[in-house]
Design an enzyme around this catalytic site. Structure first.
Site, mmCIF file in Angstrom:
data_model
loop_
_atom_site.group_PDB
_atom_site.id
_atom_site.type_symbol
_atom_site.label_atom_id
_atom_site.label_comp_id
_atom_site.label_asym_id
_atom_site.label_seq_id
_atom_site.Cartn_x
_atom_site.Cartn_y
_atom_site.Cartn_z
ATOM 1 N N SER A 109 50.765 -52.757 19.256
ATOM 2 C CA SER A 109 49.842 -51.781 19.861
ATOM 3 C C SER A 109 48.415 -51.919 19.353
ATOM 4 O O SER A 109 47.476 -51.487 20.013
ATOM 5 C CB SER A 109 50.316 -50.360 19.546
ATOM 6 N N GLU A 152 51.448 -51.277 28.874
ATOM 7 C CA GLU A 152 50.044 -50.870 29.105
ATOM 8 C C GLU A 152 49.631 -49.746 28.145
ATOM 9 O O GLU A 152 48.915 -48.807 28.506
ATOM 10 C CB GLU A 152 49.797 -50.532 30.578
#
Ligand code: CAA
Length: 368
Positions: free
Chosen positions: A128, A352
């Site tokens: 991330s 995403e």
């Protein structure tokens, strides 16, 4: 330029006539190659919804794009993510940040569905933390040499063109975006991962081994790649929200069909749960379309897209889980429509930007 009504009609026909028949095979991972999905969209004039007409696209809006992804996801979430990544984070940065030469070389091929686009930011070690990426881009005679590996890339091994973020210096201002063709020497991919859902979409490693990338394929100035990637993701999250709404709607469709089969209104049916599923799905749709309209209006949507992505993807998991309960015991079988939706839904909370990352983005914006 395609009118909104024409886009709606094309979307409806594509989802029902092209995607619905292949959805069961896609859900088993036995469907057509991802390139077939994008080429079928190209034939229907839908592989370049956001691309200006002068580069072969439909010149459509983000609202139209969101409605398209939702309609496809209602039938088949695997096809939706293939098309979403292609249209959104794969193509849109070229539209927004590309120079005329890059636009003329790549947009027509992407908008016609001849080529499939991919987006390569994530690396195994950083996850991330996008700024931790390590892929190197070293200067050579008339461009750069890229070396490193990207992980969890949608379309790896299938895409023809990847938007790749690589390091030309230190920190977030030392990241640069490049357009890398899969046919170039040194580009290869790992075997597609065996995922818990979305079996029709390929996900895997993209490895670049000293790949020569001409200077003409640098997207934007050196050091602006982090902003290119995050701006792409702001808009991209609208697409994932739309995908989540479509999955929730597909799960609700399955639960309503089952309730009707069991006698419908007045029979012993959990009407309260059905009503909650509808309310959350509608709320997620309204939120998603609202943010899509903001993008169309040229507004910055960093916080709003994160809110929509968080809400819509949590909703699709909850609705799909409830649908599995309402359709039991048949939904215990892997290819039951509710079971497929539940397995497909989970990835939407992860890609995403995980939903934890969406919370980081929202809270930072509130507190700035
Ligand atoms: N748009 C443009 N620029 C932005 C931006 C945005 N949304 N957000 C931040 N920036 C800029 C900042 O202004 C700052 O610029 P300056 O250097 O000029 O000050 C710079 O970027 C660095 O910003 P931050 O300090 O906020 O950066 P950070 O390292 O703290 O970023 C984060 C944190 C935003 C959470 C980021 O790590 C992030 O978004 N992580 C998630 C990554 C992600 O979504 N990956 C998904 C992979 S793609 C995928 O999943 C596709 C698929 O397969 C379906």
């Amino acid at each position: 330029m395609l009118t909104e009504t024409a886009l709606e009609e094309r979307t409806e026909a594509f989802a029902c006539e092209v995607i619905r028949p292949i959805a069961p095979a896609m859900a088993r991972g036995a469907g057509p190659h991802p390139k077939h999905i994008v080429s079928a969209a190209g034939e229907a004039g839908l592989a370049g919804i956001l691309t200006p007409a002068r580069f072969g696209g439909a010149g459509g809006s983000h609202r139209g794009f969101a409605a398209f992804i939702e309609a496809v996801a209602r039938e088949c979430a695997s096809s939706a993510v293939i098309l979403d990544v292609h249209l959104s984070v794969g193509t849109e940065p070229i539209i927004v940040f590309g120079d005329d030469d890059q636009k003329s070389r790549y947009l027509p091929r992407l908008a016609s569905g001849e080529w499939l686009a991919g987006f390569a930011l994530t690396e195994a070690s950083g996850g991330s933390d996008a700024a931790a990426l390590q892929m190197r881009a070293e200067r050579d005679s008339d461009g750069y040499r890229l070396t490193g590996a990207k992980a969890f890339i949608t379309g790896a091994g299938a895409a023809d063109l990847y938007l790749v973020m690589a390091r030309t210096g230190g920190g977030t201002r030392g990241i640069t975006a490049f357009l890398v063709e899969s046919a170039w020497e040194g580009v290869r991919s790992g075997a597609p991962l065996r995922k818990m859902g979305l079996h029709g979409s390929w996900t895997g490693e993209l490895i670049l081994d000293s790949v020569h990338v001409p200077e003409a394929n640098r997207l934007g100035a050196e050091g602006t790649g982090f902003k290119v990637a995050l701006a792409a993701l702001d808009s991209g999250r609208v697409g994932i929200s739309a995908q989540a709404v479509g999955i929730a709607q597909g799960a609700l469709d399955a639960a309503v069909a089952r309730a009707r089969r069991d006698g419908g209104r007045g029979a012993d049916i959990d009407e309260m749960s059905l009503a909650d599923m509808e309310a959350h799905t509608v709320a997620a749709r309204i939120m998603t379309r609202h943010v899509a309209a903001m993008v169309d209006a040229g507004e910055r949507v960093t916080r709003d897209a994160a809110v929509a992505k968080l809400y819509a993807t949590d909703t699709c998991v909850e609705v799909a889980q409830k649908a599995v309960e309402l359709c039991a015991p048949e939904s215990g079988v892997a290819d039951h429509p509710a079971a497929v939706r539940l397995c497909d839904a989970k990835a939407c909370q992860i890609y995403e930007g995980t939903n934890q990352i969406q919370r980081v983005v929202i809270a930072r914006d509130l507190l700035k």
